[in-house]
Write a protein that holds these residues in place. Structure first.
Motif, PDB file in Angstrom:
ATOM      1  N   UNK A  72       0.842  -1.186   0.000  1.00 26.60           N
ATOM      2  CA  UNK A  72       0.000   0.000   0.000  1.00 26.60           C
ATOM      3  C   UNK A  72       0.879   1.237   0.000  1.00 26.60           C
ATOM      4  N   UNK A  73       0.781   1.968  -1.092  1.00 27.91           N
ATOM      5  CA  UNK A  73       1.516   3.221  -1.221  1.00 27.91           C
ATOM      6  C   UNK A  73       0.678   4.361  -0.642  1.00 27.91           C
ATOM      7  N   UNK A 132       7.910   1.566  -6.246  1.00 27.94           N
ATOM      8  CA  UNK A 132       7.733   0.417  -5.362  1.00 27.94           C
ATOM      9  C   UNK A 132       7.643   0.837  -3.894  1.00 27.94           C
ATOM     10  N   UNK A 133       7.867   2.101  -3.636  1.00 28.22           N
ATOM     11  CA  UNK A 133       7.777   2.602  -2.269  1.00 28.22           C
ATOM     12  C   UNK A 133       6.376   2.380  -1.721  1.00 28.22           C
ATOM     13  N   UNK A 134       6.300   1.681  -0.604  1.00 27.90           N
ATOM     14  CA  UNK A 134       5.009   1.315  -0.015  1.00 27.90           C
ATOM     15  C   UNK A 134       5.251   0.578   1.293  1.00 27.90           C
ATOM     16  N   UNK A 135       4.186   0.371   2.026  1.00 26.80           N
ATOM     17  CA  UNK A 135       4.214  -0.570   3.142  1.00 26.80           C
ATOM     18  C   UNK A 135       3.819  -1.931   2.579  1.00 26.80           C
ATOM     19  N   UNK A 136       4.645  -2.906   2.849  1.00 22.70           N
ATOM     20  CA  UNK A 136       4.404  -4.251   2.346  1.00 22.70           C
ATOM     21  C   UNK A 136       3.856  -5.118   3.480  1.00 22.70           C
ATOM     22  N   UNK A 156      -0.178  -9.204   8.870  1.00 21.94           N
ATOM     23  CA  UNK A 156       0.894  -8.630   9.657  1.00 21.94           C
ATOM     24  C   UNK A 156       0.735  -7.124   9.745  1.00 21.94           C
ATOM     25  N   UNK A 157       1.665  -6.494  10.430  1.00 19.84           N
ATOM     26  CA  UNK A 157       1.618  -5.047  10.641  1.00 19.84           C
ATOM     27  C   UNK A 157       2.280  -4.274   9.506  1.00 19.84           C
ATOM     28  N   UNK A 158       3.019  -4.950   8.681  1.00 17.57           N
ATOM     29  CA  UNK A 158       3.631  -4.297   7.532  1.00 17.57           C
ATOM     30  C   UNK A 158       5.075  -3.895   7.767  1.00 17.57           C
ATOM     31  N   UNK A 159       5.811  -3.783   6.685  1.00 16.95           N
ATOM     32  CA  UNK A 159       7.185  -3.291   6.725  1.00 16.95           C
ATOM     33  C   UNK A 159       7.347  -2.254   5.622  1.00 16.95           C
ATOM     34  N   UNK A 160       7.968  -1.134   5.973  1.00 19.96           N
ATOM     35  CA  UNK A 160       8.096  -0.022   5.038  1.00 19.96           C
ATOM     36  C   UNK A 160       9.264  -0.269   4.077  1.00 19.96           C
TER      37      UNK A 160
END
Length: 128
Positions: free
Chosen positions: A39-40, A90-94, A119-123
């Motif tokens: 999610x960008x 591609x910058x986003x939370x994955x 999950x909580x995501x990784x930037x």
């Protein structure tokens, strides 16, 4: 409580690579389809890739083919997403997600509503 934790994100220059990890705790991933989403800022969460519970089938969003590789190591209870030739877009939370009723198949596995556990995501930030 079933938990997923992503790691491996960070700041990387354009053209660089990252390997993201998704590790499960309190349950085994063996019987779960796992998906990666991103999610960008200001955008909807979009499906990136999914992998079947056995690891025998994987699928990628059309725009992700060629630079993204999903794998899993059930012995380590971990799913990986290798991302190469990173671009600023591609910058986003994955995020990783898992569900035992979802199938990663020709049709299916890349829609967020198919997954129950997240999950909580990784930037991931791609910038020079």
């Amino acid at each position: 409580q079933l938990q997923l934790a992503e790691s491996g994100g960070g700041l990387v220059q354009p053209g660089g690579s990252l390997r993201l990890s998704c590790t499960a705790s309190e349950f085994t991933l063996d019987y779960y389809t796992v998906g990666w989403f991103r999610q960008a800022p200001g955008k909807e969460r979009e499906g990136v890739s999914c992998i079947s519970s056995s690891g025998g089938y994987s699928r990628y969003a059309d725009s992700m083919k060629g630079r993204f590789t999903i794998t899993r190591d059930n012995a380590k209870n971990t799913v990986y997403l290798q991302v190469n030739s990173l671009k600023p877009e591609d910058t986003a939370v994955y995020y990783c997600a898992a569900d035992h009723t979802t199938f990663c198949a020709t049709v299916g596995g890349l829609v967020r509503t198919e997954y129950h556990y997240w999950g909580q995501g990784t930037q991931v930030t791609v910038s020079s």
